[in-house]
Design a protein around this motif. Structure first.
Motif, PDB file in Angstrom:
ATOM      1  N   ASP A 220      44.709  40.178  48.944  1.00 48.36           N
ATOM      2  CA  ASP A 220      44.425  40.576  47.565  1.00 48.36           C
ATOM      3  C   ASP A 220      44.831  42.042  47.326  1.00 48.36           C
ATOM      4  O   ASP A 220      45.467  42.370  46.320  1.00 48.36           O
ATOM      5  CB  ASP A 220      42.923  40.386  47.301  1.00 48.36           C
ATOM      6  CG  ASP A 220      42.632  40.351  45.826  1.00 48.36           C
ATOM      7  OD1 ASP A 220      43.189  39.461  45.151  1.00 48.36           O
ATOM      8  OD2 ASP A 220      41.888  41.222  45.349  1.00 48.36           O
ATOM      9  N   HIS A 224      47.879  43.442  44.819  1.00 50.91           N
ATOM     10  CA  HIS A 224      47.742  44.455  43.775  1.00 50.91           C
ATOM     11  C   HIS A 224      48.839  45.511  43.925  1.00 50.91           C
ATOM     12  O   HIS A 224      49.449  45.936  42.942  1.00 50.91           O
ATOM     13  CB  HIS A 224      46.366  45.119  43.834  1.00 50.91           C
ATOM     14  CG  HIS A 224      45.315  44.345  43.107  1.00 50.91           C
ATOM     15  ND1 HIS A 224      45.332  44.176  41.744  1.00 50.91           N
ATOM     16  CD2 HIS A 224      44.229  43.680  43.537  1.00 50.91           C
ATOM     17  CE1 HIS A 224      44.301  43.445  41.376  1.00 50.91           C
ATOM     18  NE2 HIS A 224      43.615  43.117  42.442  1.00 50.91           N
ATOM     19  N   MET A 227      52.109  44.031  42.856  1.00 51.01           N
ATOM     20  CA  MET A 227      52.159  43.904  41.395  1.00 51.01           C
ATOM     21  C   MET A 227      52.611  45.247  40.792  1.00 51.01           C
ATOM     22  O   MET A 227      53.510  45.288  39.948  1.00 51.01           O
ATOM     23  CB  MET A 227      50.784  43.519  40.852  1.00 51.01           C
ATOM     24  CG  MET A 227      50.696  43.598  39.344  1.00 51.01           C
ATOM     25  SD  MET A 227      49.148  42.882  38.765  1.00 51.01           S
ATOM     26  CE  MET A 227      49.180  43.433  37.062  1.00 51.01           C
ATOM     27  N   LYS A 257      48.474  35.273  45.332  1.00 52.04           N
ATOM     28  CA  LYS A 257      47.646  36.271  44.633  1.00 52.04           C
ATOM     29  C   LYS A 257      48.509  37.162  43.729  1.00 52.04           C
ATOM     30  O   LYS A 257      48.065  37.581  42.663  1.00 52.04           O
ATOM     31  CB  LYS A 257      46.860  37.108  45.640  1.00 52.04           C
ATOM     32  CG  LYS A 257      45.710  36.301  46.241  1.00 52.04           C
ATOM     33  CD  LYS A 257      44.996  37.057  47.324  1.00 52.04           C
ATOM     34  CE  LYS A 257      43.976  36.186  48.028  1.00 52.04           C
ATOM     35  NZ  LYS A 257      42.851  35.802  47.162  1.00 52.04           N
ATOM     36  N   SER A 260      48.982  35.216  40.634  1.00 50.03           N
ATOM     37  CA  SER A 260      47.742  35.153  39.872  1.00 50.03           C
ATOM     38  C   SER A 260      47.446  36.498  39.192  1.00 50.03           C
ATOM     39  O   SER A 260      47.072  36.544  38.026  1.00 50.03           O
ATOM     40  CB  SER A 260      46.650  34.661  40.821  1.00 50.03           C
ATOM     41  OG  SER A 260      45.474  35.323  40.624  1.00 50.03           O
ATOM     42  N   HIS A 261      47.672  37.621  39.880  1.00 47.24           N
ATOM     43  CA  HIS A 261      47.431  38.936  39.253  1.00 47.24           C
ATOM     44  C   HIS A 261      48.387  39.183  38.086  1.00 47.24           C
ATOM     45  O   HIS A 261      48.013  39.755  37.066  1.00 47.24           O
ATOM     46  CB  HIS A 261      47.603  40.071  40.272  1.00 47.24           C
ATOM     47  CG  HIS A 261      46.558  40.082  41.354  1.00 47.24           C
ATOM     48  ND1 HIS A 261      45.329  39.497  41.216  1.00 47.24           N
ATOM     49  CD2 HIS A 261      46.581  40.608  42.610  1.00 47.24           C
ATOM     50  CE1 HIS A 261      44.638  39.655  42.329  1.00 47.24           C
ATOM     51  NE2 HIS A 261      45.377  40.316  43.195  1.00 47.24           N
ATOM     52  N   ASN A 263      49.666  36.983  36.206  1.00 47.19           N
ATOM     53  CA  ASN A 263      49.147  36.149  35.120  1.00 47.19           C
ATOM     54  C   ASN A 263      50.218  35.745  34.097  1.00 47.19           C
ATOM     55  O   ASN A 263      49.995  35.840  32.884  1.00 47.19           O
ATOM     56  CB  ASN A 263      47.985  36.930  34.436  1.00 47.19           C
ATOM     57  CG  ASN A 263      47.090  36.020  33.643  1.00 47.19           C
ATOM     58  OD1 ASN A 263      47.079  34.806  33.867  1.00 47.19           O
ATOM     59  ND2 ASN A 263      46.357  36.585  32.699  1.00 47.19           N
TER      60      ASN A 263
END
Ligand code: ADP
Ligand code: ZN
Length: 309
Positions: A220, A224, A227, A257, A260-261, A263
């Protein structure tokens, strides 16, 4: 035998220096591991080995060094070619380039270990011809190299991706929940490098079981950071290497992840159906650092040719 010139390569790490001599990824003639002790002792051993390699294989035309850092990469600076403010005891303010240049009288290419790695992966590995390209290592620390517009990215200093700020993990089950970086409360390195994992979870990273909750949290934090990098640099691929990334479950977790972050904000296949080609392990494995140093030596030789003509 190719007609590329013989180059000496040095991957300078906080634990070990790996030296090699060769012409390219398929023509590495000899390598040697040297433990990192004091600067004088280590660099003397490196020079002795290079002299021996030269006697056995013929003269090399340039030297390339990919080094742990921070390092000074500004050719106009008085401390160009130095390891500067490293926390590694005894190594602050160590001149690598002048020492080797004076000893062997050949051009010396110099960059960070991770810029060396991104260069070799761009030339010969998992990121062939893909630009921008990012290489991140998760090991004793976290570092990242970036290649943009065919050039290794330097600036006021050089990228320090390991210290990107990330949200503190929520509901962490770690024994010590806080980030472990002495400089920042909540940066990537403080959660995911080997020593931070060991401190936070009370167990050595390489002995944590595959299904331990630590891995979800580590993935996770990494997602981040990726991202942020994807949003700022728009890379075409990100390569994840280093000891911690040898955990086979991590890359798939990070891919999921990251999507998903983000989005669905970025409409690009790299963070959708092509995610398996966007976040990848190194194509050159553990050789990316040494081969990157070799590539830096080649660049230094080319640059000298350009200046002379
Ligand atoms: P360095 O960063 O010093 O060049 P490495 O990339 O090998 O070296 O990273 C060493 C760190 O990675 C250590 O903290 C070690 O605990 C951790 N590590 C090494 N192998 C594994 C593994 N298979 N799984 C998890 N962590 C590992
Ligand atoms: Zn930090």
């Amino acid at each position: 035998m190719s007609d590329h010139p013989l180059i000496a390569a040095i991957e300078a790490g906080g634990t070990k220096f790996v030296c090699g001599i060769g012409r390219g990824p398929h023509e590495v003639l000899a390598t040697q591991r040297i433990d990192t002790t004091t600067p004088d002792e280590t660099l003397e051993s490196v020079c002795r080995w290079l002299s021996k390699a030269k006697a056995e294989n013929g003269p090399f035309a340039a030297i390339g060094i990919g080094s742990f850092g921070p390092v000074d990469l500004n050719p106009l600076s008085e401390t160009y070619g130095y390891i500067t403010s490293t926390p590694k005891p005894g190594w602050q303010h160590t001149d690598l380039v002048t020492r080797l240049k004076n000893r062997f009288k050949v051009p010396v290419g110099f960059d960070t270990d991770v810029n060396a790695a991104v260069l070799s992966e761009y030339l010969w590995g998992a990121g062939k011809g893909l630009d921008p390209l990012i290489y991140i290592t998760v090991g004793t620390g976290v570092g990242g190299g970036v290649l943009v517009n065919g050039q290794l990215l330097h600036g006021a200093l050089h990228p320090e991706i390991g210290h990107l700020v990330v949200p503190p993990p929520v509901n962490s089950l770690a024994i010590h929940r806080e980030g472990q970086c002495p400089f920042h409360k909540s940066c990537v390195e403080g959660y995911v490098c080997g020593p931070s994992i060991a401190k936070r979870w009370g167990v050595r990273a390489d002995t944590l079981p595959l299904d331990h909750p630590a891995w979800e949290e580590i993935a996770d934090v990494m997602a981040h950071a990726l991202m942020n990098l994807t949003l700022t640099l728009s890379p075409r691929r990100i390569i994840l290497g280093g000891g911690v990334m040898e955990q086979p479950q991590l890359i798939p977790l990070i891919r999921g992840k990251l999507m998903s972050h983000l989005n669905n904000y970025l409409l690009m296949p790299e963070v959708g159906r092509e995610i398996d080609h966007f976040i990848v392990p190194p194509g050159l494995g553990v050789r990316s650092g040494l081969l990157g140093a070799l590539a830096l030596g080649r660049l230094a030789l080319d640059a000298q040719g350009t200046t002379k003509s």
